[in-house]
Scaffold this active site. Structure first.
Site, short mmCIF file in Angstrom:
data_model
loop_
_atom_site.label_atom_id
_atom_site.label_comp_id
_atom_site.label_asym_id
_atom_site.label_seq_id
_atom_site.Cartn_x
_atom_site.Cartn_y
_atom_site.Cartn_z
N ASN A 48 -1.26 5.37 3.23
CA ASN A 48 -1.36 6.05 1.92
C ASN A 48 -2.54 7.02 1.97
O ASN A 48 -3.64 6.64 2.34
CB ASN A 48 -1.58 4.98 0.83
CG ASN A 48 -1.70 5.59 -0.54
OD1 ASN A 48 -1.61 6.82 -0.71
ND2 ASN A 48 -1.90 4.76 -1.54
N SER A 92 -5.42 5.78 -0.61
CA SER A 92 -5.30 4.32 -0.69
C SER A 92 -6.54 3.71 -1.36
O SER A 92 -7.67 4.07 -1.04
CB SER A 92 -5.15 3.76 0.72
OG SER A 92 -4.96 2.37 0.63
N SER A 93 -6.29 2.81 -2.31
CA SER A 93 -7.41 2.12 -2.96
C SER A 93 -8.02 1.16 -1.96
O SER A 93 -7.32 0.31 -1.42
CB SER A 93 -6.92 1.33 -4.17
OG SER A 93 -6.11 2.14 -4.99
N THR A 105 -1.60 2.76 -8.12
CA THR A 105 -2.68 3.50 -8.77
C THR A 105 -2.11 4.59 -9.68
O THR A 105 -2.58 4.80 -10.80
CB THR A 105 -3.61 4.09 -7.70
OG1 THR A 105 -4.08 3.02 -6.90
CG2 THR A 105 -4.79 4.81 -8.31
N GLY A 138 -2.76 -2.77 -2.17
CA GLY A 138 -1.47 -3.39 -1.85
C GLY A 138 -1.48 -4.04 -0.49
O GLY A 138 -2.36 -3.79 0.35
N GLU A 196 -0.95 -4.72 3.21
CA GLU A 196 -0.93 -3.69 4.25
C GLU A 196 -0.98 -4.30 5.65
O GLU A 196 -1.55 -5.37 5.86
CB GLU A 196 -2.08 -2.69 4.04
CG GLU A 196 -3.45 -3.28 4.10
CD GLU A 196 -4.55 -2.29 3.69
OE1 GLU A 196 -4.22 -1.25 3.09
OE2 GLU A 196 -5.72 -2.59 3.97
N SER A 203 0.84 -1.20 0.00
CA SER A 203 0.00 0.00 0.00
C SER A 203 0.87 1.25 0.00
O SER A 203 1.79 1.38 0.80
CB SER A 203 -0.90 -0.02 1.24
OG SER A 203 -1.67 1.14 1.25
N GLY A 204 0.60 2.14 -0.93
CA GLY A 204 1.36 3.39 -1.02
C GLY A 204 2.60 3.29 -1.89
O GLY A 204 3.39 4.22 -1.98
N1 LIG Z 1 5.22 8.32 -9.99
C1 LIG Z 1 4.90 9.09 -8.97
N2 LIG Z 1 5.26 10.37 -8.95
C2 LIG Z 1 4.92 11.16 -7.91
N3 LIG Z 1 4.24 10.72 -6.83
C3 LIG Z 1 3.86 9.45 -6.78
C4 LIG Z 1 4.16 8.55 -7.85
N4 LIG Z 1 3.65 7.36 -7.53
C5 LIG Z 1 3.06 7.50 -6.33
N5 LIG Z 1 3.18 8.74 -5.87
C6 LIG Z 1 2.66 9.29 -4.60
O1 LIG Z 1 2.38 8.20 -3.75
C7 LIG Z 1 1.04 8.19 -3.32
C8 LIG Z 1 0.52 6.78 -3.21
O2 LIG Z 1 0.48 6.17 -4.47
P1 LIG Z 1 -0.68 5.22 -4.92
O3 LIG Z 1 -1.97 5.72 -4.47
O4 LIG Z 1 -0.48 4.97 -6.34
O5 LIG Z 1 -0.33 3.94 -4.09
P2 LIG Z 1 -0.97 2.51 -4.24
O6 LIG Z 1 0.15 1.58 -4.49
O7 LIG Z 1 -2.07 2.52 -5.18
O8 LIG Z 1 -1.49 2.23 -2.77
P3 LIG Z 1 -2.79 1.44 -2.28
O9 LIG Z 1 -2.46 0.00 -2.34
O10 LIG Z 1 -2.97 1.91 -0.90
O11 LIG Z 1 -3.88 1.83 -3.16
C9 LIG Z 1 0.30 9.00 -4.35
O12 LIG Z 1 -0.81 9.62 -3.80
C10 LIG Z 1 1.36 10.02 -4.77
O13 LIG Z 1 1.36 11.08 -3.90
MG LIG Z 2 -4.04 2.32 -5.12
#
Ligand SMILES: Nc1ncnc2c1ncn2[C@@H]1O[C@H](COP(=O)(O)OP(=O)(O)OP(=O)(O)O)[C@@H](O)[C@H]1O
Ligand SMILES: [Mg+2]
Length: 1013
Positions: free
Chosen positions: A156, A159-160, A109, A393, A395, A104-105
């Protein structure tokens, strides 16, 4: 962005490391991260480290850099992976998928959004409206789904809280023509309660903070989230983007996707109803009396709000909150009041369910507008698909419950898939194909997956068992059963089994050693959440709503309460089934992997916590991935398929090889290209070590394709032209034959026609000519002319010579008067010398004959052309009765009263013209050279008013023609004449009362009063 990075940026592919050790791996990862290079390959797998800050790596320019390129041509990037998946799909018509994993994070996404943007940017160059529509929906759906399915957690901020797998359908041209979203298990318990530092789903805060005042009033809401039980916890925490702005974006996105304004309004009413529902509290009546102990709602106005917002009857809402209906055998129903705890439980279950159904409805709505419609594979070619998987992800929270258990199980399944496809199958395939191979060991998480999903003994099976036993089984008993079953399982532990483990509470916690780390789960609420029970009363209540959107979310509310239904599948089983289906689906596609790494726990930009990262590298199996990749092959294909694609690049294999086997042909092909060192030959497949080799082959194929296409076009065009030529020739032959046939038939018909035309007396006058083919029209014209002549000859031949003079006069009259004068007496026999006739001139014909004799002797004329009594008028306006005699020598004016004495004689040669009118009157004006014009009206005829003007004109004209001079004949109703140099006009006035014709003077000259009967 740099096109190429120098060595100071580290190795762009971990496969290029000098030694595959954890230290080198981490050093390279760190070096690249510090230099802002967050992406690194392991072969075709992309490792991505979340930078937690905006980097200038994205946008149209960057997309252009990757479009149409090969993976290794540019620095590692998500765009390159998206491009590779897209190209694999287009080149080989294979379904592909991009699996994004990480805790997660870690940035899954975000990665999925960049991939979608890349695909949208490189497709539909012709800007077709339908494809643009699909792309708009694809891009906008993310925003809406994130608002309703994402929330801030301690790991996060966005977070999804649901899993998402999106299929994008492409047509044969590679343009997206539709899509479908599968969503997986929304963490709906979040609606009720969140941990410290976390928030409810974004949608609630967006509604409260972003809506206009008017809407809030309509929904009976106040702006402050701290006023509502469900949003109080997260009220102090703001979203990354402001909730106000996000709210506007979501509304805009819903509009683009195709949500109607009514539907959007319903969605926000439902959210408001959930917030009000959360504030409803219950108390037992304390007043003494019959109602003591019964349950009531503390704030009845909240019930009013809920009823209004859900468009349901208020009484029914209240009743559903305070009691439940139970069927007691047969069709009898009893209402059973809730205790306070039961009422709270029912209220919460209802709030969760409403939100879940709302979310599912949104997903379905998006799918319905995005579905590829009206596709027929026979007409449109086979559709191909790129799937993008972005799931919650792995967590770990301070307290982990059923949802975390499901989420982490899902990540185990995906890791298992990765192991299966990247580590296990690959090695097994080398062995199967007889390639020399040294096995690489890796951690296989199959045991953990089985611990969860094994039938009967697995945790989910035990949980289901507990749920199906009515009422008596508690979460604690469930834990005990687990302990009994998995006492010796290496990945399972509990306080009961390890009393020294103080971090677990006795009788409450169990721990699973996940592939990504240990997670302690609290069993509290497991049974409840798995059973996912909602009272039928609520379902029926919401189905009774007059809001069609809400009603559509509750089709099961239709069911009668007494109906006995099968026990529904539990949440855990449903989730397990959907995971099995997902993994099967992914395994059937050509996978591309993005492995996301979270650099630190604090969401701080630029900080790479080595221990934390190393932990992820270990559990993601990245090092093993590098090892397998380094020893292995980038590409493999069965020999026949390989030949089919590249045989044109070698003279031995094009168009078909004559070698002993496909394998020998492939070997010859590779030798010609000098690529044999980079491949290995399996039993059935060719293995190519580096992508470079494949690209060399692809390039030489691409060079040849236009030539082959040209060759095929040439052949096909030739075939088409020859076909057309044959057809044309046939057409001309048919045309020739047909024309000949038409001519023959026509000639035969003409022959028959002429045969019939021979019959006297009409000589074919009434026969119709046969229809003539166009080609014979000139021939027909000549025939008709000849026929006319022939027929005239036949008719003239039989006329006696005595009648010829009359005929000639009539022909002359016809030529001059036909069509100009109404009647010119053609039907009559023309007697000419009427004054000698005893019928016409009974009293004086003898006198006239004597005069004629005298004149003949004196002037020596040959024939009489015409004679008649006339009424004449002279230039003094004197009217007299006279006789007119025309011989072949002279024109005489005679006095009938005096034995036809000659009053005037004029040589006929001097008569130059005649004027007559177009009517039936007998007015004649004879024009003479240098003389006064003679104005007369023929009269005293037998029968009366006989029409003889035509005869006069005819005989005179025929005579002049015989002499070879012209006679001017004018037909006019107002005749001009000259008398002694003066111009006069003569016209005719028909008078019914007039007995005999006579002249009157008029202003311009004379008027003949004609007795019109
Ligand atoms: N390529 C990137 N460039 C800049 N910031 C990023 C990038 N990827 C992720 N982030 C930052 O990290 C945060 C978390 O990313 P994201 O929501 O994609 O995580 P996730 O893997 O989908 O987590 P979860 O499993 O909780 O959904 C985003 O809100 C953003 O602020
Ligand atoms: Mg996500």
């Amino acid at each position: 962005m740099e096109d190429e990075d120098g060595p100071e940026y580290g190795k762009p592919d971990f496969v290029l490391l000098d030694q595959v050790t954890m230290e080198d791996f981490m050093a390279n990862l760190k070096l690249r991260f510090e230099k802002g290079r967050i992406y690194t390959y392991i072969g075709e797998v992309l490792v991505s480290v979340n930078p937690y800050k905006k980097l200038p790596l994205y946008g149209p320019e960057a997309i252009a850099l990757y479009q149409g390129r090969e993976l290794y041509e540019r620095p590692p990037h998500l765009y390159a992976v998206a491009n590779a998946a897209y190209k694999a799909m287009k080149r080989r018509s294979r379904d592909t998928c991009i699996v994004i994993s990480g805790e997660s994070g870690a940035g899954k996404t975000e990665a999925s959004k960049h991939i979608m943007q890349y695909i949208a940017a490189v497709t539909n160059p012709s800007q077709r409206a339908e494809v643009e529509r699909v792309k708009d929906i694809l891009l906008n759906s993310t925003c809406v789904l994130e608002a309703f399915g994402n929330a801030r957690t301690s790991r996060n901020h966005n977070s999804s809280r649901f899993g998402k797998y999106m299929d994008i359908n492409f047509n044969f041209k590679g343009d997206p023509i539709g899509g479908h979203i599968h969503s997986y298990l929304l963490e709906k318990s979040r609606v009720l309660k969140q941990h410290v530092g976390e928030r409810n789903f974004h949608s609630f805060y967006q509604l409260l903070r972003g809506s206009e005042e008017v809407l809030l009033q309509e929904l009976a809401l106040q702006r402050n989230p701290a006023l509502y039980n469900f949003t109080r916890q997260g009220a102090g925490l703001n979203d990354l983007d402001s909730d106000e702005r996000s709210h506007q974006e979501v509304i805009q996105a819903m509009k683009v996707i195709g949500f109607s304004p009514k539907e959007v309004a319903s969605v926000y009413r439902i959210l408001a109803a959930i917030l009000h529902l959360g504030n409803i509290e219950f108390v037992e009546m304390e007043k003494e009396g019959p109602e003591k102990g019964t349950l009531t709602v503390t704030e009845e106005v909240l019930v009013d709000h809920v009823a209004k917002l859900t468009a349901t009857p208020r009484d029914l809402v209240l009743r559903s909150l305070l009691a439940r209906t139970v069927a007691s055998g047969g069709r009898d129903l009893i209402e059973k009041g809730h205790s306070t705890a039961e009422a709270c439980y029912a209220r919460d279950a209802c709030a969760k369910a409403i939100y879940q159904r709302l979310f599912e409805w949104i997903v379905n709505k998006i799918n319905s507008v995005m579905e590829a419609q009206g596709r027929d594979p026979r007409r449109d070619g086979k559709d191909t698909v790129i799937g993008v998987l972005d799931i919650y992800g792995f967590e770990v929270f301070p307290v982990n419950s059923f949802e975390q258990f499901c989420i982490n199980y899902c990540n185990e399944k995906l890791q298992q898939l990765f192991i299966q496809l990247v580590l296990k199958q690959e090695q097994e395939e080398y062995q199967r194909e007889g390639i020399t191979w040294q096995s690489i060991t890796y951690f296989n998480n199959l045991a953990i997956v089985e611990l969860v999903e094994q039938p009967r003994r697995g945790i989910l099976a035990v949980l289901d068992e507990a749920c199906s036993s009515a009422g008596t089984i508690t979460d604690q008993i469930f834990l005990q059963t687990l302990d009994n079953h998995h006492r010796h399982h290496p990945h399972y532990a509990s306080r009961q089994l390890c009393p020294t483990e103080k971090s677990m509470e006795f009788g409450r916690d169990f721990r699973i050693k996940h592939y990504a780390g240990n997670v302690t789960y609290s069993v509290e609420g497991f049974i409840d959440k798995n059973r996912d029970f909602l009272l039928q009363d609520f379902k029926r209540l919401l189905y009774s709503s007059t809001d069609p959107t809400l009603r559509a979310m509750w089709p099961d509310g239709q069911q009668d309460i007494t109906e006995v239904t099968k026990r529904p599948l539990t949440a855990g089983t449903l989730f397990k089934n959907s995971m099995v289906a997902l993994v099967e689906n992914l395994a059937s596609k050509e996978p591309f992997y993005v492995r996301c790494i979270k650099p630190n726990e604090d969401k701080v930009p630029g900080k790479l916590d080595e221990d934390h990262c190393q932990h992820q590298v270990v559990y993601l199996g990245l090092l093993e991935n590098v090892r397998v990749r380094r020893a292995g092959f980038a590409f493999r294909q069965p020999y026949p398929r390989f030949l089919l694609r590249y045989k044109m690049t070698c003279e031995y294999t094009w168009p078909n090889h004559l070698l002993g086997s496909d394998r020998a042909a492939v070997s010859a092909l590779l030798e010609q290209h000098g690529l044999q060192a980079d491949v290995a030959f399996g039993h059935n497949k060719l293995f190519i070590r580096s992508p470079h080799t494949l690209v060399t082959l692809e390039q030489s194929r691409a060079r040849l394709i236009p030539i082959i296409v040209l060759l095929l076009q040439k052949a096909w065009r030739g075939t088409l032209a020859r076909q057309r030529c044959r057809r044309l020739r046939a057409i001309y032959t048919i045309m020739r034959c047909f024309r000949r046939h038409k001519v023959h038939t026509h000639l035969a018909e003409m022959q028959r026609f002429f045969q019939a035309a021979r019959q006297p007396p009409l000589y074919g006058r009434d026969l119709t000519w046969p229809l003539v083919p166009t080609v014979l029209q000139p021939f027909q014209d000549i025939c008709q002319m000849l026929f006319c002549r022939w027929r005239a000859r036949q008719l003239v031949k039989n006329i006696p010579p005595s009648d010829m003079a009359q005929i000639k006069a009539k022909v002359a009259a016809m030529e001059l008067l036909q069509g100009l004068r109404q009647d010119w007496g053609c039907q009559r026999a023309w007697m000419r010398d009427y004054l000698s006739s005893t019928t016409d001139n009974p009293t004086a014909s003898g006198l006239f004959t004597q005069r004629l004799q005298t004149l003949r002797e004196k002037d020596g004329f040959g024939t009489v052309l015409f004679s008649s009594h006339v009424r004449k008028v002279n230039r003094f306006h004197k009217c007299r009765n006279r006789a007119l005699l025309l011989t072949d020598q002279h024109l005489y004016k005679l006095e009938p009263g005096r034995q036809y004495r000659v009053m005037r004689a004029l040589p006929l040669r001097e008569v130059t013209g005649v004027s007559v009118t177009s009517g039936q009157d007998q007015l004649v004006v004879l024009h003479a050279q240098g003389q006064d014009d003679l104005v007369v009206c023929l009269h005293r005829t037998q029968p009366e008013l006989d029409n003889r003007v035509g005869e006069l004109v005819g005989v005179l004209a025929a005579h002049c023609r015989g002499e070879g001079r012209a006679l001017e004949v004018r037909v006019s109703d107002c005749i001009t004449l000259s008398q002694r140099g003066a111009r006069r006009l003569v016209s005719v006035a028909p008078k019914p009362e007039q007995l005999v014709p006579d002249f009157r003077c008029s202003r311009a000259g004379f008027t003949l009063l004609w007795p019109s009967r």
